[in-house]
Design a protein around this motif. Structure first.
Motif, PDB file in Angstrom:
ATOM      1  N   LEU A  90      43.241  41.932  34.725  1.00  0.00           N
ATOM      2  CA  LEU A  90      43.171  41.612  36.144  1.00  0.00           C
ATOM      3  C   LEU A  90      41.788  41.133  36.568  1.00  0.00           C
ATOM      4  O   LEU A  90      41.660  40.189  37.358  1.00  0.00           O
ATOM      5  N   HIS A  98      45.858  36.155  40.433  1.00  0.00           N
ATOM      6  CA  HIS A  98      45.295  37.484  40.624  1.00  0.00           C
ATOM      7  C   HIS A  98      46.016  38.236  41.741  1.00  0.00           C
ATOM      8  O   HIS A  98      46.265  39.440  41.648  1.00  0.00           O
ATOM      9  N   ARG A  99      46.351  37.510  42.805  1.00  0.00           N
ATOM     10  CA  ARG A  99      46.971  38.138  43.982  1.00  0.00           C
ATOM     11  C   ARG A  99      48.308  38.769  43.634  1.00  0.00           C
ATOM     12  O   ARG A  99      48.629  39.874  44.080  1.00  0.00           O
ATOM     13  N   TYR A 101      49.413  39.935  40.671  1.00  0.00           N
ATOM     14  CA  TYR A 101      49.284  41.135  39.856  1.00  0.00           C
ATOM     15  C   TYR A 101      48.667  42.277  40.648  1.00  0.00           C
ATOM     16  O   TYR A 101      49.073  43.436  40.513  1.00  0.00           O
ATOM     17  N   ARG A 102      47.691  41.965  41.489  1.00  0.00           N
ATOM     18  CA  ARG A 102      47.056  43.038  42.248  1.00  0.00           C
ATOM     19  C   ARG A 102      48.047  43.685  43.211  1.00  0.00           C
ATOM     20  O   ARG A 102      48.035  44.904  43.400  1.00  0.00           O
ATOM     21  N   LYS A 103      48.925  42.874  43.827  1.00  0.00           N
ATOM     22  CA  LYS A 103      49.915  43.439  44.741  1.00  0.00           C
ATOM     23  C   LYS A 103      50.823  44.429  44.017  1.00  0.00           C
ATOM     24  O   LYS A 103      51.144  45.500  44.539  1.00  0.00           O
ATOM     25  N   ALA A 106      48.705  47.497  43.121  1.00  0.00           N
ATOM     26  CA  ALA A 106      48.343  48.250  44.321  1.00  0.00           C
ATOM     27  C   ALA A 106      49.523  49.039  44.865  1.00  0.00           C
ATOM     28  O   ALA A 106      49.341  50.068  45.526  1.00  0.00           O
ATOM     29  N   HIS A 349      38.516  41.030  44.332  1.00  0.00           N
ATOM     30  CA  HIS A 349      38.194  41.841  43.166  1.00  0.00           C
ATOM     31  C   HIS A 349      37.591  43.196  43.517  1.00  0.00           C
ATOM     32  O   HIS A 349      37.041  43.868  42.643  1.00  0.00           O
ATOM     33  N   LEU A 352      40.211  48.223  42.411  1.00  0.00           N
ATOM     34  CA  LEU A 352      41.534  48.720  42.767  1.00  0.00           C
ATOM     35  C   LEU A 352      41.598  50.246  42.737  1.00  0.00           C
ATOM     36  O   LEU A 352      42.333  50.863  43.505  1.00  0.00           O
TER      37      LEU A 352
END
Length: 404
Positions: A90, A98-99, A101-103, A106, A349, A352
Protein backbone atom coordinates in the motif's frame (compact mmCIF):
# COMPACT_ATOMS: atom_id res chain seq x y z
CA UNK A 1 22.94 32.42 11.32
CA UNK A 2 23.85 29.61 8.91
CA UNK A 3 23.78 30.37 5.19
CA UNK A 4 23.14 27.95 2.33
CA UNK A 5 26.85 28.08 1.44
CA UNK A 6 27.73 26.78 4.92
CA UNK A 7 25.60 23.69 4.29
CA UNK A 8 26.44 22.93 0.67
CA UNK A 9 28.50 19.82 1.42
CA UNK A 10 26.24 18.49 4.17
CA UNK A 11 24.44 15.22 3.50
CA UNK A 12 21.88 14.80 6.27
CA UNK A 13 21.30 11.25 4.98
CA UNK A 14 24.81 10.30 6.14
CA UNK A 15 24.36 7.86 9.02
CA UNK A 16 27.20 9.59 10.88
CA UNK A 17 24.67 12.33 11.70
CA UNK A 18 22.31 9.78 13.26
CA UNK A 19 24.45 7.87 15.76
CA UNK A 20 22.61 9.37 18.76
CA UNK A 21 19.17 9.94 17.31
CA UNK A 22 17.96 12.49 14.77
CA UNK A 23 20.33 15.44 14.15
CA UNK A 24 17.91 18.11 15.34
CA UNK A 25 20.48 20.92 15.52
CA UNK A 26 21.34 20.30 11.86
CA UNK A 27 17.68 20.09 10.90
CA UNK A 28 17.10 23.45 12.59
CA UNK A 29 19.91 25.05 10.55
CA UNK A 30 18.54 23.56 7.34
CA UNK A 31 14.97 24.73 8.05
CA UNK A 32 16.31 28.25 8.53
CA UNK A 33 18.91 28.52 5.77
CA UNK A 34 17.86 26.15 2.98
CA UNK A 35 14.67 24.18 3.64
CA UNK A 36 14.98 22.56 0.20
CA UNK A 37 18.58 21.36 0.31
CA UNK A 38 20.21 19.77 -2.75
CA UNK A 39 22.34 16.71 -1.99
CA UNK A 40 24.33 14.47 -4.30
CA UNK A 41 23.98 10.88 -3.16
CA UNK A 42 26.66 8.18 -3.31
CA UNK A 43 25.33 7.03 -6.70
CA UNK A 44 25.86 10.53 -8.12
CA UNK A 45 22.14 11.27 -8.37
CA UNK A 46 20.85 14.53 -6.89
CA UNK A 47 18.01 14.53 -4.39
CA UNK A 48 16.38 17.21 -2.24
CA UNK A 49 16.10 17.22 1.55
CA UNK A 50 12.93 18.96 2.74
CA UNK A 51 13.04 19.87 6.42
CA UNK A 52 10.34 22.53 6.87
CA UNK A 53 6.86 21.43 7.94
CA UNK A 54 4.96 23.38 5.28
CA UNK A 55 7.00 21.73 2.51
CA UNK A 56 6.74 18.25 4.03
CA UNK A 57 2.96 18.62 4.21
CA UNK A 58 2.65 20.10 0.71
CA UNK A 59 4.64 17.28 -0.90
CA UNK A 60 2.88 14.58 1.14
CA UNK A 61 -0.52 15.76 -0.03
CA UNK A 62 0.38 16.35 -3.68
CA UNK A 63 0.37 12.78 -4.98
CA UNK A 64 -0.05 13.94 -8.57
CA UNK A 65 3.32 15.74 -8.57
CA UNK A 66 5.17 13.49 -6.11
CA UNK A 67 4.88 9.73 -6.52
CA UNK A 68 5.47 6.86 -4.10
CA UNK A 69 4.94 4.31 -6.86
CA UNK A 70 7.46 5.55 -9.40
CA UNK A 71 10.64 5.30 -7.32
CA UNK A 72 9.56 3.93 -3.96
CA UNK A 73 9.92 5.54 -0.53
CA UNK A 74 13.68 5.00 -0.11
CA UNK A 75 16.49 6.75 -1.99
CA UNK A 76 17.53 3.52 -3.68
CA UNK A 77 14.49 2.16 -5.55
CA UNK A 78 15.33 -1.45 -4.69
CA UNK A 79 16.26 -0.84 -1.06
CA UNK A 80 15.10 -3.77 1.11
CA UNK A 81 13.53 -5.65 -1.84
CA UNK A 82 13.04 -5.16 -5.60
CA UNK A 83 10.80 -2.18 -6.32
CA UNK A 84 8.53 -4.22 -8.59
CA UNK A 85 7.72 -6.43 -5.59
CA UNK A 86 7.33 -3.54 -3.15
CA UNK A 87 4.89 -1.78 -5.49
CA UNK A 88 2.30 -4.33 -4.35
CA UNK A 89 2.45 -2.80 -0.85
CA UNK A 90 0.00 0.00 0.00
CA UNK A 91 2.77 2.49 0.87
CA UNK A 92 4.15 2.21 -2.67
CA UNK A 93 0.85 2.85 -4.48
CA UNK A 94 -0.45 6.17 -5.82
CA UNK A 95 -4.07 7.27 -6.28
CA UNK A 96 -6.43 6.19 -7.66
CA UNK A 97 -5.25 2.60 -7.09
CA UNK A 98 -4.10 3.48 -3.56
CA UNK A 99 -7.56 4.83 -2.73
CA UNK A 100 -9.29 1.54 -3.52
CA UNK A 101 -7.02 -0.56 -1.34
CA UNK A 102 -6.96 1.91 1.53
CA UNK A 103 -10.77 2.01 1.64
CA UNK A 104 -10.92 -1.76 1.94
CA UNK A 105 -8.24 -1.91 4.61
CA UNK A 106 -9.70 1.05 6.51
CA UNK A 107 -13.02 -0.76 6.68
CA UNK A 108 -11.51 -3.18 9.21
CA UNK A 109 -9.56 -0.49 11.12
CA UNK A 110 -12.56 1.60 12.14
CA UNK A 111 -12.51 3.59 15.41
CA UNK A 112 -15.10 1.18 16.80
CA UNK A 113 -12.94 -1.84 15.94
CA UNK A 114 -9.85 -0.26 17.51
CA UNK A 115 -11.75 0.71 20.67
CA UNK A 116 -12.88 -2.90 20.96
CA UNK A 117 -9.25 -4.03 21.15
CA UNK A 118 -8.43 -2.16 24.38
CA UNK A 119 -9.10 -5.04 26.75
CA UNK A 120 -6.91 -7.44 24.79
CA UNK A 121 -4.14 -4.82 24.41
CA UNK A 122 -4.20 -4.15 28.15
CA UNK A 123 -4.10 -7.87 28.89
CA UNK A 124 -1.04 -8.20 26.63
CA UNK A 125 0.73 -5.26 28.29
CA UNK A 126 -0.11 -6.59 31.75
CA UNK A 127 1.25 -10.03 30.94
CA UNK A 128 4.48 -8.60 29.47
CA UNK A 129 5.04 -6.39 32.53
CA UNK A 130 4.27 -9.33 34.83
CA UNK A 131 7.26 -11.15 33.33
CA UNK A 132 9.78 -8.48 34.43
CA UNK A 133 8.29 -6.46 37.27
CA UNK A 134 9.59 -8.75 39.99
CA UNK A 135 13.22 -8.58 38.84
CA UNK A 136 13.96 -4.93 39.60
CA UNK A 137 15.77 -4.51 36.29
CA UNK A 138 15.03 -4.98 32.61
CA UNK A 139 15.81 -3.74 29.12
CA UNK A 140 12.79 -1.76 27.96
CA UNK A 141 13.56 -2.50 24.31
CA UNK A 142 14.02 -6.25 24.60
CA UNK A 143 11.60 -7.01 27.42
CA UNK A 144 8.70 -4.59 26.79
CA UNK A 145 8.85 -2.60 23.55
CA UNK A 146 9.54 -5.62 21.35
CA UNK A 147 6.97 -8.15 22.64
CA UNK A 148 3.96 -5.86 23.15
CA UNK A 149 3.26 -4.75 19.53
CA UNK A 150 4.30 -8.12 18.12
CA UNK A 151 1.90 -9.98 20.40
CA UNK A 152 -0.89 -7.50 19.66
CA UNK A 153 -0.34 -7.89 15.92
CA UNK A 154 -0.16 -11.67 16.16
CA UNK A 155 -3.49 -11.67 17.98
CA UNK A 156 -5.13 -9.34 15.45
CA UNK A 157 -3.78 -11.38 12.55
CA UNK A 158 -4.79 -14.69 14.09
CA UNK A 159 -1.20 -15.98 14.18
CA UNK A 160 0.01 -18.54 16.73
CA UNK A 161 1.59 -16.98 19.83
CA UNK A 162 4.62 -19.23 19.43
CA UNK A 163 5.44 -17.51 16.12
CA UNK A 164 6.11 -14.09 17.69
CA UNK A 165 9.86 -14.72 17.74
CA UNK A 166 9.82 -15.49 14.02
CA UNK A 167 8.00 -12.24 13.32
CA UNK A 168 10.59 -10.28 15.29
CA UNK A 169 13.46 -11.99 13.51
CA UNK A 170 12.00 -11.08 10.13
CA UNK A 171 11.44 -7.44 11.07
CA UNK A 172 14.96 -7.23 12.49
CA UNK A 173 16.41 -8.55 9.22
CA UNK A 174 14.35 -6.07 7.18
CA UNK A 175 15.52 -3.21 9.40
CA UNK A 176 19.15 -4.26 8.90
CA UNK A 177 18.60 -4.51 5.14
CA UNK A 178 17.22 -0.98 5.08
CA UNK A 179 20.53 0.26 6.50
CA UNK A 180 22.66 -1.93 4.26
CA UNK A 181 24.58 -0.63 1.27
CA UNK A 182 23.43 -3.70 -0.63
CA UNK A 183 20.05 -3.18 -2.36
CA UNK A 184 17.35 -5.80 -2.08
CA UNK A 185 19.00 -7.27 1.00
CA UNK A 186 15.70 -8.50 2.44
CA UNK A 187 14.36 -10.24 -0.66
CA UNK A 188 14.86 -13.69 0.89
CA UNK A 189 13.21 -12.55 4.11
CA UNK A 190 10.15 -11.31 2.25
CA UNK A 191 10.00 -14.63 0.43
CA UNK A 192 9.96 -16.48 3.76
CA UNK A 193 7.27 -14.17 5.12
CA UNK A 194 5.09 -14.59 2.04
CA UNK A 195 5.30 -18.38 2.32
CA UNK A 196 4.45 -18.29 6.01
CA UNK A 197 1.59 -15.84 5.64
CA UNK A 198 0.16 -17.79 2.71
CA UNK A 199 -0.03 -20.85 4.97
CA UNK A 200 -1.72 -18.79 7.68
CA UNK A 201 -4.31 -17.39 5.28
CA UNK A 202 -5.19 -20.89 4.02
CA UNK A 203 -5.41 -22.22 7.58
CA UNK A 204 -7.62 -19.42 8.84
CA UNK A 205 -9.94 -19.47 5.86
CA UNK A 206 -10.40 -23.22 6.38
CA UNK A 207 -11.00 -22.86 10.12
CA UNK A 208 -13.19 -19.76 9.95
CA UNK A 209 -13.48 -17.62 13.06
CA UNK A 210 -12.83 -13.91 13.47
CA UNK A 211 -9.42 -12.46 12.65
CA UNK A 212 -8.00 -9.72 10.47
CA UNK A 213 -7.62 -12.28 7.68
CA UNK A 214 -11.28 -13.26 7.65
CA UNK A 215 -12.39 -9.62 7.96
CA UNK A 216 -10.17 -8.54 5.07
CA UNK A 217 -11.39 -11.44 2.99
CA UNK A 218 -15.01 -10.43 3.59
CA UNK A 219 -14.53 -6.66 3.27
CA UNK A 220 -15.86 -4.91 0.15
CA UNK A 221 -15.88 -1.32 -1.06
CA UNK A 222 -17.94 -0.50 -4.15
CA UNK A 223 -18.29 -4.21 -4.80
CA UNK A 224 -14.53 -4.84 -4.83
CA UNK A 225 -12.57 -7.06 -2.44
CA UNK A 226 -8.93 -7.98 -1.91
CA UNK A 227 -7.33 -10.88 -3.73
CA UNK A 228 -5.29 -13.36 -1.63
CA UNK A 229 -1.96 -11.92 -2.83
CA UNK A 230 -3.13 -8.44 -1.82
CA UNK A 231 -3.95 -9.66 1.67
CA UNK A 232 -0.47 -11.18 1.75
CA UNK A 233 1.26 -7.89 0.97
CA UNK A 234 -0.80 -6.06 3.59
CA UNK A 235 0.19 -8.68 6.15
CA UNK A 236 3.83 -8.10 5.25
CA UNK A 237 3.37 -4.36 5.77
CA UNK A 238 1.73 -4.94 9.15
CA UNK A 239 4.46 -7.27 10.36
CA UNK A 240 7.15 -4.72 9.56
CA UNK A 241 5.61 -1.24 9.84
CA UNK A 242 3.00 -2.05 12.46
CA UNK A 243 5.57 -3.55 14.78
CA UNK A 244 8.66 -1.47 14.08
CA UNK A 245 7.12 1.96 14.58
CA UNK A 246 5.25 1.20 17.81
CA UNK A 247 8.23 -0.64 19.27
CA UNK A 248 10.56 2.27 18.59
CA UNK A 249 8.10 4.87 19.87
CA UNK A 250 7.55 2.94 23.11
CA UNK A 251 11.29 2.75 23.77
CA UNK A 252 12.30 6.27 22.71
CA UNK A 253 9.23 7.67 24.46
CA UNK A 254 10.14 5.97 27.74
CA UNK A 255 13.63 7.43 27.44
CA UNK A 256 12.23 10.93 26.80
CA UNK A 257 9.95 10.71 29.84
CA UNK A 258 12.91 9.70 32.02
CA UNK A 259 15.38 12.22 30.61
CA UNK A 260 12.92 15.08 31.04
CA UNK A 261 11.78 14.05 34.55
CA UNK A 262 8.13 13.52 33.55
CA UNK A 263 7.72 9.87 34.49
CA UNK A 264 6.58 10.86 37.99
CA UNK A 265 3.98 13.29 36.62
CA UNK A 266 2.55 10.51 34.47
CA UNK A 267 2.44 8.19 37.50
CA UNK A 268 0.72 10.81 39.65
CA UNK A 269 -1.84 11.69 36.98
CA UNK A 270 -2.59 8.79 34.61
CA UNK A 271 -5.12 10.99 32.79
CA UNK A 272 -2.11 12.66 31.17
CA UNK A 273 -1.41 9.48 29.16
CA UNK A 274 -3.22 10.56 25.95
CA UNK A 275 -1.35 13.89 25.93
CA UNK A 276 1.90 12.10 26.75
CA UNK A 277 1.40 9.83 23.75
CA UNK A 278 1.02 12.81 21.39
CA UNK A 279 4.04 14.59 22.84
CA UNK A 280 6.11 11.40 22.60
CA UNK A 281 5.03 10.99 18.98
CA UNK A 282 6.03 14.58 18.24
CA UNK A 283 9.33 14.32 20.09
CA UNK A 284 10.45 10.99 18.67
CA UNK A 285 8.78 10.83 15.20
CA UNK A 286 10.44 7.46 14.70
CA UNK A 287 9.95 7.17 10.92
CA UNK A 288 12.39 9.88 9.90
CA UNK A 289 11.58 10.25 6.21
CA UNK A 290 9.86 9.13 3.04
CA UNK A 291 11.36 9.71 -0.40
CA UNK A 292 9.10 10.60 -3.31
CA UNK A 293 9.79 11.09 -7.00
CA UNK A 294 8.77 14.20 -8.95
CA UNK A 295 6.52 13.29 -11.87
CA UNK A 296 7.09 16.65 -13.58
CA UNK A 297 9.26 19.73 -13.27
CA UNK A 298 8.09 21.67 -10.22
CA UNK A 299 9.21 23.99 -7.43
CA UNK A 300 9.52 23.58 -3.66
CA UNK A 301 10.68 26.31 -1.27
CA UNK A 302 11.94 28.39 -4.18
CA UNK A 303 14.01 25.56 -5.67
CA UNK A 304 13.42 23.99 -9.07
CA UNK A 305 12.88 20.24 -8.81
CA UNK A 306 13.35 18.36 -12.06
CA UNK A 307 11.06 15.58 -13.22
CA UNK A 308 12.53 12.27 -12.02
CA UNK A 309 14.40 13.76 -9.04
CA UNK A 310 13.64 12.52 -5.56
CA UNK A 311 12.60 14.65 -2.60
CA UNK A 312 13.08 13.42 0.97
CA UNK A 313 10.38 14.60 3.39
CA UNK A 314 11.93 14.63 6.88
CA UNK A 315 9.00 14.00 9.23
CA UNK A 316 11.26 14.09 12.28
CA UNK A 317 12.36 17.62 11.34
CA UNK A 318 8.83 18.81 10.56
CA UNK A 319 7.63 17.70 14.01
CA UNK A 320 10.20 20.06 15.60
CA UNK A 321 9.35 23.03 13.35
CA UNK A 322 8.60 26.13 15.40
CA UNK A 323 5.82 27.04 12.98
CA UNK A 324 4.00 23.86 14.00
CA UNK A 325 4.38 24.06 17.79
CA UNK A 326 5.57 26.80 20.12
CA UNK A 327 8.82 26.08 21.96
CA UNK A 328 9.37 22.91 19.91
CA UNK A 329 12.60 21.89 21.67
CA UNK A 330 10.85 21.54 25.03
CA UNK A 331 9.42 18.12 25.94
CA UNK A 332 6.19 18.66 27.87
CA UNK A 333 3.43 16.08 28.31
CA UNK A 334 1.05 18.79 29.59
CA UNK A 335 0.90 20.64 26.25
CA UNK A 336 -2.66 21.62 25.49
CA UNK A 337 -2.39 21.04 21.75
CA UNK A 338 0.26 18.88 20.13
CA UNK A 339 0.82 18.74 16.38
CA UNK A 340 3.29 16.36 14.77
CA UNK A 341 4.14 14.44 11.62
CA UNK A 342 4.91 11.11 13.26
CA UNK A 343 2.26 9.44 11.07
CA UNK A 344 3.31 11.29 7.92
CA UNK A 345 2.59 14.66 6.42
CA UNK A 346 -1.09 14.03 5.78
CA UNK A 347 -2.81 13.17 2.54
CA UNK A 348 -3.66 9.66 1.38
CA UNK A 349 -0.57 8.07 2.94
CA UNK A 350 -1.35 9.09 6.51
CA UNK A 351 -0.52 6.00 8.59
CA UNK A 352 -3.50 3.64 8.46
CA UNK A 353 -2.62 2.08 11.83
CA UNK A 354 -2.26 5.34 13.73
CA UNK A 355 -5.21 4.70 16.06
CA UNK A 356 -3.98 1.21 16.94
CA UNK A 357 -0.51 2.64 17.67
CA UNK A 358 -2.05 5.34 19.87
CA UNK A 359 -4.04 2.71 21.76
CA UNK A 360 -1.00 0.53 22.44
CA UNK A 361 1.12 3.50 23.52
CA UNK A 362 -1.59 4.92 25.79
CA UNK A 363 -2.04 1.60 27.57
CA UNK A 364 1.74 1.22 27.93
CA UNK A 365 2.08 4.72 29.41
CA UNK A 366 -0.77 4.03 31.80
CA UNK A 367 0.45 0.64 33.00
CA UNK A 368 4.23 1.13 33.14
CA UNK A 369 4.26 4.17 35.49
CA UNK A 370 1.64 2.46 37.66
CA UNK A 371 3.65 -0.74 37.99
CA UNK A 372 7.13 0.86 37.95
CA UNK A 373 6.69 4.28 39.59
CA UNK A 374 10.39 4.74 40.38
CA UNK A 375 11.71 3.70 36.97
CA UNK A 376 15.22 5.05 36.34
CA UNK A 377 18.02 4.55 33.83
CA UNK A 378 20.43 1.77 34.72
CA UNK A 379 23.06 2.42 32.07
CA UNK A 380 23.44 4.23 28.77
CA UNK A 381 20.78 3.83 26.10
CA UNK A 382 22.08 2.43 22.81
CA UNK A 383 20.90 4.00 19.57
CA UNK A 384 20.54 2.46 16.13
CA UNK A 385 22.67 4.57 13.78
CA UNK A 386 19.88 4.78 11.23
CA UNK A 387 18.80 7.55 8.89
CA UNK A 388 15.42 5.84 8.52
CA UNK A 389 14.29 4.92 12.02
CA UNK A 390 14.72 6.77 15.31
CA UNK A 391 15.35 3.63 17.32
CA UNK A 392 17.05 2.26 20.41
CA UNK A 393 18.68 -1.14 20.52
CA UNK A 394 18.92 -1.16 24.33
CA UNK A 395 17.42 0.82 27.22
CA UNK A 396 18.51 -0.62 30.60
CA UNK A 397 16.37 0.48 33.55
CA UNK A 398 15.96 -0.33 37.24
CA UNK A 399 12.98 -0.09 39.60
CA UNK A 400 11.78 -1.40 42.93
CA UNK A 401 10.72 -5.03 42.40
CA UNK A 402 7.00 -5.64 42.67
CA UNK A 403 6.31 -8.31 45.27
CA UNK A 404 3.64 -10.91 44.67
Amino acid sequence: MATPDDLTAVDVMDRAHHVAGPPHALFSRLRSACPAHAVTGPDGERFWSLTRDEDVVAVSRDTETFSNHRGGIFLHPDQVAPLDFLRQVLLFKDPPEHRKYRKILASVFTPKAIAGMEDSVRATVTDVVDQVVGAGRCDVVRDIAVPVPLRVLAGIMGLPAEDVDRLYDWTHQIERAQQSDEPAGATQVFGEMVGYLHQQIERQMAEGGDSLVTRLKAAEVDGESLAPEEILTFFGLLVFAGNDTTRNTAATGTLALLQHAQWGALHDDPSLAPRAVEEVLRWTSVVKYFARTATQDTEVAGQRIAEGEKVVTWFTSASRDGDLNKDPDRFDITREKVQHRAFGGGGPHLCLGNQLARLELRVLFEELPRRMPDLALDGEPEYLASNWAHALTALPVRFAPERA
